[in-house]
Design an enzyme around this catalytic site. Structure first.
Site, PDB file in Angstrom:
ATOM      1  N   LYS A 116     -50.340  60.152  54.834  1.00  0.00           N
ATOM      2  CA  LYS A 116     -49.180  59.855  55.676  1.00  0.00           C
ATOM      3  C   LYS A 116     -48.388  58.667  55.158  1.00  0.00           C
ATOM      4  O   LYS A 116     -47.150  58.664  55.210  1.00  0.00           O
ATOM      5  CB  LYS A 116     -49.633  59.605  57.120  1.00  0.00           C
ATOM      6  CG  LYS A 116     -50.138  60.844  57.834  1.00  0.00           C
ATOM      7  CD  LYS A 116     -50.526  60.535  59.265  1.00  0.00           C
ATOM      8  CE  LYS A 116     -50.997  61.787  59.994  1.00  0.00           C
ATOM      9  NZ  LYS A 116     -51.386  61.500  61.389  1.00  0.00           N
ATOM     10  N   LYS A 197     -50.419  77.068  56.892  1.00  0.00           N
ATOM     11  CA  LYS A 197     -50.798  77.173  58.298  1.00  0.00           C
ATOM     12  C   LYS A 197     -49.573  77.007  59.191  1.00  0.00           C
ATOM     13  O   LYS A 197     -48.636  76.280  58.858  1.00  0.00           O
ATOM     14  CB  LYS A 197     -51.808  76.078  58.668  1.00  0.00           C
ATOM     15  CG  LYS A 197     -53.216  76.336  58.233  1.00  0.00           C
ATOM     16  CD  LYS A 197     -54.218  75.504  59.010  1.00  0.00           C
ATOM     17  CE  LYS A 197     -53.872  74.035  59.046  1.00  0.00           C
ATOM     18  NZ  LYS A 197     -54.905  73.246  59.774  1.00  0.00           N
ATOM     19  N   LYS A 200     -46.010  72.515  63.342  1.00  0.00           N
ATOM     20  CA  LYS A 200     -44.715  71.998  63.792  1.00  0.00           C
ATOM     21  C   LYS A 200     -44.022  71.183  62.707  1.00  0.00           C
ATOM     22  O   LYS A 200     -42.838  70.889  62.822  1.00  0.00           O
ATOM     23  CB  LYS A 200     -44.912  71.141  65.045  1.00  0.00           C
ATOM     24  CG  LYS A 200     -45.299  71.927  66.282  1.00  0.00           C
ATOM     25  CD  LYS A 200     -45.320  71.055  67.509  1.00  0.00           C
ATOM     26  CE  LYS A 200     -46.509  70.136  67.571  1.00  0.00           C
ATOM     27  NZ  LYS A 200     -47.765  70.842  67.853  1.00  0.00           N
TER      28      LYS A 200
END
Length: 328
Positions: A116, A197, A200
């Site tokens: 991240k 996958k 969102k």
């Protein structure tokens, strides 16, 4: 099995937007099933969501919407505890104690932090210390088992390490949890990018089926789902990911298996139509229950859950404060 003999399980989920089919089939359906065999504690981890920038004024409503989704899916507040992390202040208190026994180097090596932080323009200190808050979430309820996917294994191992370190320093205070990878959930892929996958974080909203999507939207998304250039209907996740994804969805919705389902089709059109119809019917009970849950009722149930959670959290924090030898 009564509460005294069932292992205690803890799971958390961030209020990061509406739940989609991948969330449900990959994880949350297992939570509902586990209620029969575990003493479940389910937490909406709103404080974790703050570790990355959030649009102002959105976290409260996202929390309420997620709670309503979980209740409609089948998390039973009479059987399990469902609550919001920020309403139990002991989470952040225990997190500080665990930060003080965690090493800078092991936090820096956490895979999710590295991933991240490399993609972010702004990296908060909260994102760096995120694992200690997650460890506190788990340890605060004398958790025996943590049902997680393999991608979260490192976080549970980190929790085990720092809880063990805390106990070595202060005595036998906290329960060292076990991680449990549940029976494999059905892996649902993006309808427009079936090699990935359903998530969102993707750029194509047409690739995601949300649990609250109206039937017409579900039908449109499945009919536009990416397949491939030939006409063969076969379950081959590597060679034919788009078709295989549709077969998986239809199999889940009809309580069958993809290979068996594939034998009934020779063209993509009928497969897409039947998959859409079956999925709409599978989601109908959820959508009906979801429509019945108003905001005041959902908030009331969350407050009741927080009261139950805090009863347990207080017992653990009393042990921690006494062990650390803080002034009572």
């Amino acid at each position: 099995m009564n509460e005294a003999t069932r292992p205690r399980a803890f799971s958390g989920i961030q209020p990061s937007g509406a739940l989609h089919l991948g969330n449900y089939l990959g994880a949350i359906r297992n939570w509902v099933r586990m209620q029969a065999t575990t003493d479940g504690v389910y937490c909406i981890v709103d404080l974790h969501a703050l570790s990355v920038p959030q649009p102002p004024g959105t976290i409260r409503q996202a929390t309420i919407d997620l709670a309503a989704d979980l209740l409609a899916i089948g998390i039973d507040p009479e059987e399990s505890i469902l609550f919001v992390q920020s309403q139990v202040p002991e989470h952040t208190e225990l997190a500080w104690h665990l930060q003080c026994v965690a090493a800078f180097g092991e936090l820096r090596r956490m895979t999710q932090f590295k991933d991240k932080s490399e993609r972010a323009d702004f990296v908060s200190a909260g994102l760096f210390t995120y694992p200690t808050l997650q460890a506190a979430d788990i340890a605060l309820y004398d958790t025996d088992v943590v049902p997680v996917g393999d991608d979260q294994r490192q976080h549970v191992e980190f929790t085990r390490d720092i809880v063990t370190r805390f106990n070595n320093r202060f005595g036998d205070v906290l329960v060292v949890p076990e991680h449990r990878i549940p029976t494999a959930g059905d892996r649902i892929m993006d309808l427009q990018a079936p090699e990935s996958k359903m998530s969102k974080s993707t750029d194509s909203p047409q690739g995601i089926v949300y649990l609250t999507d109206p039937p017409a939207d579900i039908e449109k998304k499945l009919k536009r789902a990416v397949t491939d250039n030939d006409a063969e209907v076969a379950f081959d996740p590597t060679g034919k990911p788009g078709v295989s994804n549709l077969l998986t969805i239809l199999a889940v919705a009809t309580d069958s298996d993809p290979d068996t389902v594939a034998k009934g089709y020779s063209q993509y059109g009928p497969l897409k139509t039947d998959a859409a119809e079956a999925l709409i019917e599978m989601l109908r009970p959820f959508q009906e229950r979801r429509a019945e849950l108003d905001e005041p009722t959902t908030i009331e149930l969350l407050h009741a859950g927080a009261d139950k959670a805090r009863e347990r959290a207080t017992v653990v924090m009393d042990r921690v404060r006494a062990a650390v030898n803080l002034l009572a």
